[in-house]
Design a protein around this motif. Structure first.
Motif, PDB file in Angstrom:
ATOM      1  N   HIS A 436       0.763  -0.975  -0.628  1.00 31.34           N
ATOM      2  CA  HIS A 436       0.318  -0.299  -0.097  1.00 31.34           C
ATOM      3  C   HIS A 436       0.829   0.758  -0.629  1.00 31.34           C
ATOM      4  CE1 HIS A 436      -3.424   2.682   0.995  1.00 31.34           C
ATOM      5  NE2 HIS A 436      -4.018   1.902   0.986  1.00 31.34           N
ATOM      6  N   GLY A 437       1.604   0.998  -1.310  1.00 35.86           N
ATOM      7  CA  GLY A 437       2.767   2.560  -1.436  1.00 35.86           C
ATOM      8  C   GLY A 437       3.217   2.576  -2.985  1.00 35.86           C
ATOM      9  N   ASP A 438       4.094   3.783  -3.218  1.00 35.48           N
ATOM     10  CA  ASP A 438       4.230   3.962  -4.006  1.00 35.48           C
ATOM     11  C   ASP A 438       6.465   3.218  -4.179  1.00 35.48           C
ATOM     12  OD1 ASP A 438       2.277   5.086  -5.780  1.00 35.48           O
ATOM     13  OD2 ASP A 438       3.341   7.162  -4.792  1.00 35.48           O
ATOM     14  N   PRO A 439       6.326   2.770  -5.233  1.00 34.76           N
ATOM     15  CA  PRO A 439       7.647   2.253  -4.568  1.00 34.76           C
ATOM     16  C   PRO A 439       8.587   3.274  -3.744  1.00 34.76           C
ATOM     17  CG  PRO A 439       7.525   2.068  -7.157  1.00 34.76           C
ATOM     18  CD  PRO A 439       6.080   2.980  -6.165  1.00 34.76           C
ATOM     19  N   GLY A 440       8.566   4.489  -3.760  1.00 40.59           N
ATOM     20  CA  GLY A 440      10.263   4.795  -3.041  1.00 40.59           C
ATOM     21  C   GLY A 440       9.632   5.069  -1.697  1.00 40.59           C
ATOM     22  N   ALA A 441       8.157   4.740  -1.698  1.00 41.08           N
ATOM     23  CA  ALA A 441       7.502   5.479   0.160  1.00 41.08           C
ATOM     24  C   ALA A 441       7.553   3.870   0.747  1.00 41.08           C
ATOM     25  CB  ALA A 441       6.372   5.514   0.172  1.00 41.08           C
ATOM     26  N   LYS A 442       7.825   3.008   0.038  1.00 42.23           N
ATOM     27  CA  LYS A 442       8.234   1.251   0.781  1.00 42.23           C
ATOM     28  C   LYS A 442       9.410   1.283   0.530  1.00 42.23           C
ATOM     29  CE  LYS A 442       5.419  -0.756  -2.753  1.00 42.23           C
ATOM     30  NZ  LYS A 442       5.236  -1.995  -3.235  1.00 42.23           N
ATOM     31  N   LEU A 443      10.330   1.544   0.033  1.00 40.22           N
ATOM     32  CA  LEU A 443      11.697   1.562  -0.180  1.00 40.22           C
ATOM     33  C   LEU A 443      12.710   2.311   1.016  1.00 40.22           C
ATOM     34  CD1 LEU A 443      13.327   1.840  -3.595  1.00 40.22           C
ATOM     35  CD2 LEU A 443      13.408  -0.351  -2.348  1.00 40.22           C
ATOM     36  N   ALA A 444      11.644   3.287   1.263  1.00 43.63           N
ATOM     37  CA  ALA A 444      12.210   4.071   2.784  1.00 43.63           C
ATOM     38  C   ALA A 444      11.672   3.989   3.825  1.00 43.63           C
ATOM     39  CB  ALA A 444      11.420   5.949   2.468  1.00 43.63           C
ATOM     40  N   LEU A 445      10.587   3.226   3.344  1.00 38.47           N
ATOM     41  CA  LEU A 445      10.717   2.311   4.692  1.00 38.47           C
ATOM     42  C   LEU A 445      10.959   1.378   5.056  1.00 38.47           C
ATOM     43  CD1 LEU A 445       8.576   2.783   7.560  1.00 38.47           C
ATOM     44  CD2 LEU A 445       6.683   1.274   5.805  1.00 38.47           C
ATOM     45  N   LYS A 446      10.509   0.325   4.154  1.00 42.44           N
ATOM     46  CA  LYS A 446      12.363  -0.787   4.226  1.00 42.44           C
ATOM     47  C   LYS A 446      13.632  -0.116   4.828  1.00 42.44           C
ATOM     48  CE  LYS A 446      14.035  -4.206   1.932  1.00 42.44           C
ATOM     49  NZ  LYS A 446      14.436  -5.598   0.665  1.00 42.44           N
ATOM     50  N   ARG A 447      13.916   0.647   4.582  1.00 42.34           N
ATOM     51  CA  ARG A 447      15.027   1.076   5.191  1.00 42.34           C
ATOM     52  C   ARG A 447      14.836   1.886   6.846  1.00 42.34           C
ATOM     53  NH1 ARG A 447      16.104   3.206   0.331  1.00 42.34           N
ATOM     54  NH2 ARG A 447      15.253   5.473   1.159  1.00 42.34           N
ATOM     55  N   CYS A 448      13.693   2.575   6.734  1.00 40.69           N
ATOM     56  CA  CYS A 448      13.525   2.129   8.431  1.00 40.69           C
ATOM     57  C   CYS A 448      13.588   0.854   9.224  1.00 40.69           C
ATOM     58  CB  CYS A 448      12.631   3.174   8.691  1.00 40.69           C
ATOM     59  SG  CYS A 448      12.112   4.761   7.898  1.00 40.69           S
ATOM     60  N   PHE A 449      13.122  -0.092   9.047  1.00 45.00           N
ATOM     61  CA  PHE A 449      13.114  -1.218   9.800  1.00 45.00           C
ATOM     62  C   PHE A 449      13.974  -2.634   9.717  1.00 45.00           C
ATOM     63  CE2 PHE A 449       8.386  -0.864   8.739  1.00 45.00           C
ATOM     64  CZ  PHE A 449       7.987  -0.110   9.386  1.00 45.00           C
ATOM     65  N   GLN A 450      15.297  -1.347   8.399  1.00 43.40           N
ATOM     66  CA  GLN A 450      16.722  -2.767   8.696  1.00 43.40           C
ATOM     67  C   GLN A 450      17.227  -2.939   9.806  1.00 43.40           C
ATOM     68  OE1 GLN A 450      18.015  -1.049   4.654  1.00 43.40           O
ATOM     69  NE2 GLN A 450      16.702  -3.078   3.638  1.00 43.40           N
ATOM     70  N   SER A 451      16.948  -2.233  10.863  1.00 43.80           N
ATOM     71  CA  SER A 451      17.963  -2.426  11.672  1.00 43.80           C
ATOM     72  C   SER A 451      17.217  -3.637  12.795  1.00 43.80           C
ATOM     73  CB  SER A 451      17.883  -0.994  12.540  1.00 43.80           C
ATOM     74  OG  SER A 451      16.764   0.356  13.142  1.00 43.80           O
ATOM     75  N   LEU A 452      16.139  -3.813  12.902  1.00 49.68           N
ATOM     76  CA  LEU A 452      15.349  -5.026  13.093  1.00 49.68           C
ATOM     77  C   LEU A 452      16.181  -6.427  13.281  1.00 49.68           C
ATOM     78  CD1 LEU A 452      11.408  -3.851  12.478  1.00 49.68           C
ATOM     79  CD2 LEU A 452      12.930  -3.184  14.460  1.00 49.68           C
ATOM     80  N   THR A 453      16.490  -5.989  14.398  1.00 50.16           N
ATOM     81  CA  THR A 453      17.090  -7.751  14.576  1.00 50.16           C
ATOM     82  C   THR A 453      16.694  -9.280  14.449  1.00 50.16           C
ATOM     83  OG1 THR A 453      19.063  -6.427  15.860  1.00 50.16           O
ATOM     84  CG2 THR A 453      18.944  -9.345  14.875  1.00 50.16           C
ATOM     85  N   GLY A 454      17.112  -9.753  13.604  1.00 51.62           N
ATOM     86  CA  GLY A 454      16.245 -11.033  12.967  1.00 51.62           C
ATOM     87  C   GLY A 454      14.669 -10.906  12.214  1.00 51.62           C
ATOM     88  N   THR A 455      14.553  -9.579  11.602  1.00 58.27           N
ATOM     89  CA  THR A 455      13.280  -9.457  10.661  1.00 58.27           C
ATOM     90  C   THR A 455      13.183  -9.028   9.525  1.00 58.27           C
ATOM     91  OG1 THR A 455      12.853  -8.631  12.613  1.00 58.27           O
ATOM     92  CG2 THR A 455      11.192  -7.582  10.337  1.00 58.27           C
ATOM     93  N   ASP A 456      12.965 -10.225   8.282  1.00 55.21           N
ATOM     94  CA  ASP A 456      13.216 -10.246   6.832  1.00 55.21           C
ATOM     95  C   ASP A 456      11.626  -9.525   6.715  1.00 55.21           C
ATOM     96  OD1 ASP A 456      13.179 -11.407   5.177  1.00 55.21           O
ATOM     97  OD2 ASP A 456      12.533 -12.468   4.673  1.00 55.21           O
ATOM     98  N   ILE A 457      12.685  -8.182   5.862  1.00 54.56           N
ATOM     99  CA  ILE A 457      11.792  -6.979   5.210  1.00 54.56           C
ATOM    100  C   ILE A 457      11.583  -7.776   4.011  1.00 54.56           C
ATOM    101  CG2 ILE A 457      11.168  -4.954   4.597  1.00 54.56           C
ATOM    102  CD1 ILE A 457      11.787  -5.705   8.108  1.00 54.56           C
ATOM    103  N   ILE A 458      10.604  -7.982   3.388  1.00 48.89           N
ATOM    104  CA  ILE A 458       9.859  -8.494   2.254  1.00 48.89           C
ATOM    105  C   ILE A 458       8.954  -6.813   1.810  1.00 48.89           C
ATOM    106  CG2 ILE A 458       8.297  -9.852   0.717  1.00 48.89           C
ATOM    107  CD1 ILE A 458       8.868 -11.803   3.328  1.00 48.89           C
ATOM    108  N   ILE A 459       9.292  -6.887   0.285  1.00 46.13           N
ATOM    109  CA  ILE A 459       8.189  -6.035  -0.393  1.00 46.13           C
ATOM    110  C   ILE A 459       7.238  -6.589  -1.680  1.00 46.13           C
ATOM    111  CG2 ILE A 459       8.097  -3.897  -1.861  1.00 46.13           C
ATOM    112  CD1 ILE A 459      10.311  -2.841  -0.765  1.00 46.13           C
ATOM    113  N   PRO A 460       5.955  -7.000  -0.523  1.00 46.53           N
ATOM    114  CA  PRO A 460       6.184  -7.820  -2.247  1.00 46.53           C
ATOM    115  C   PRO A 460       5.206  -7.514  -3.636  1.00 46.53           C
ATOM    116  CG  PRO A 460       3.892  -7.864  -0.844  1.00 46.53           C
ATOM    117  CD  PRO A 460       5.237  -6.913  -0.329  1.00 46.53           C
ATOM    118  N   SER A 461       6.071  -8.512  -4.503  1.00 47.98           N
ATOM    119  CA  SER A 461       5.125  -7.824  -5.576  1.00 47.98           C
ATOM    120  C   SER A 461       3.781  -8.329  -6.205  1.00 47.98           C
ATOM    121  CB  SER A 461       5.968  -8.410  -7.193  1.00 47.98           C
ATOM    122  OG  SER A 461       6.684 -10.180  -6.724  1.00 47.98           O
ATOM    123  N   GLU A 462       3.123  -9.184  -5.795  1.00 46.27           N
ATOM    124  CA  GLU A 462       1.417  -9.819  -5.920  1.00 46.27           C
ATOM    125  C   GLU A 462       1.926 -11.059  -4.514  1.00 46.27           C
ATOM    126  OE1 GLU A 462       2.902 -14.342  -8.534  1.00 46.27           O
ATOM    127  OE2 GLU A 462       2.555 -12.547  -9.789  1.00 46.27           O
TER     128      GLU A 462
END
Length: 462
Positions: A436-462
């Protein structure tokens, strides 16, 4: 096996539809979280009739859970029924009141004008509704070695909005899966702020504003005041493309507060018009559901204030009155604020106002919600400040009116709010899916979450 799949809101911000499935192959059962329309140009999924079909298997779907009643979350429900879905529609108690209203309007615009057919569809929907109180577990199925229960929690986005906690079991596997729906900003008026879930093994989270933060409430209130004062000084119209649910009611609440605070002869000349029968109906529903308001709004009512029904507020219902209002405001020099649907200027009564008023500098266009790519609203927002033009009903209209955007009234959480929602979960999820976001918004949010230890961050395509 407990699996998540997506049938919308992966290539853009509309068409939300997610699936949680428990079990294996022919013995699996599942639920859908939302079933919304695609709007704008969500990368190949335009808002055309060909995108309304249910193009995924539903025989195993036991229930539909609705997070809230915005059309990009519920607009495909009639098509889901037509495809053979015969299960319950689980939602919050306020959403159960509002869902038939929003779908009636959607059916009239994009499905059929046949009143009898509309009534039959709405009758089926009403018969399937299962209103569930916030914070209460509701079993969906419990069979053999598989079970699934859901619980709704306040999301603070619009009245009745919820995020969905799912307790799923398949054999020895048990998981708490959370779907955020659309989360509201914590400083939004009228509704309590969302609280983080106590647990989430896996989280599906929206990212509409995953790349930016909103103004704080005082800043946006000051900017709203400045726009309205420009209208008072220039005797122009402030045109607000209105989303019927949420933004309209929040704006009325804030405008009533400004009038009450500043008063005087100048502000008493400002007329507020809601030119949208649907927005007017939902404003009435908001008034009737005061128990769901936050403490600030409830206190105003106790003081004798009427933040959604005040003296300078006029509601226009009939099409004839609408056309007369457009003509009158285009010719007159009476300061006025008009909230008219639709929110992205892709249709509805706002288009007539835009045609009549975009060409005059004394007028203002004020956007308070997200404008999807490919919509006239996005074009006005992009090209208006540069003296550009927009195409409306096949014709070009020059934009000379001032164009403003108050992001704080978007009703969506900003980046910091989304991060705080996740940070508030005591043990970080092992998987976060960003939708539920434009590509840039999803990537920016993914970067925010990447510091979470042991969490797999996924941007699904379908």
């Amino acid at each position: 096996m407990i699996s998540i799949s997506h049938h919308g809101a992966t290539s853009g911000v509309t068409g939300s539809c997610h699936e949680l499935t428990v079990g294996h192959a022919a013995e699996k059962s599942g639920i859908l979280i939302d079933c919304g329309l695609f709007q704008g140009q969500d990368e190949g999924r335009g808002a055309s009739a060909s995108d309304l079909s249910i193009d995924f298997p539903i025989d195993h779907i036991r229930a539909l859970v609705v997070t809230h009643v915005h059309i990009d979350h519920v607009g495909r429900i009639p098509y889901l029924l037509a495809a053979g879905f015969d299960g319950p529609i689980i939602c919050s108690e306020p959403s159960a009141i509002m869902l038939p209203e929003i779908l009636e309007d959607a059916l009239k615009i994009g499905f059929t004008r046949d009143r009898q057919l509309i009534d039959r569809v709405l009758g089926v929907i009403r018969s399937r509704l299962v209103p569930v109180p916030y914070g209460q577990w509701h079993p969906v199925f419990d069979e053999d070695d598989c079970s699934l229960s859901v619980r709704l929690q306040r999301a603070g986005h619009i009245l009745g909005s919820a995020y969905v906690e799912c307790d799923a079991r398949a054999g020895e596997s048990e998981e708490r899966v959370v779907f955020s729906g659309d989360l509201g900003a914590p400083h939004a008026p009228l509704l309590p702020a969302p609280q983080s879930p106590e647990r989430a093994d896996r989280l599906v989270i929206e990212s509409t504003y995953g790349d930016k933060d909103h103004e704080d409430r005082e800043t946006r209130r000051y900017r709203l005041k400045a726009v309205l004062e420009h209208s008072l000084e220039d005797s122009g119209t402030v045109l607000v493309p209105a989303f019927s649910i949420g933004r309209t009611q929040e704006l009325l609440y804030e405008i009533e507060g400004l009038i009450n605070e500043f008063g005087g002869e100048l502000w008493s000349n400002l007329e507020i018009v809601v030119d949208s029968p649907l927005a007017a109906e939902f404003t009435r529903i908001y008034r009737d559901l005061k128990p769901y308001w936050d403490a600030e709004a409830t206190d105003l009512v106790r003081q004798g204030r009427h933040p959604l029904s005040f003296e300078q507020l006029t509601v226009i219902n009939s099409h004839e009155d609408h056309l007369n209002a457009v003509d009158y405001l285009a010719r007159s020099h009476r300061p006025c604020v008009v909230l008219a649907g639709s929110g992205m200027c892709a249709g509805g009564r706002v288009v007539n106002y835009l045609k009549a008023m975009l060409g005059e500098k004394r007028n203002d266009v004020l956007f308070v919600g997200y404008q999807a790519a490919g919509t006239p609203g996005r074009d006005i927002l992009t090209y208006g400040p540069r003296g550009g033009w927009v195409e409306l009903d096949g014709e070009r209209y020059d934009i000379r009116a001032r164009v403003h955007q108050l992001g704080g009234y978007s009703a969506h959480a900003g980046q910091s709010d989304l991060v705080a929602f996740v940070s508030g979960i005591s043990v970080p999820p092992r998987e976060i899916r960003i939708v539920h976001g434009d590509p840039g918004a999803k990537l920016a949010l993914k970067r925010c979450f990447q510091s979470l230890t042991g969490t797999d961050i996924i941007i699904p395509s379908e």
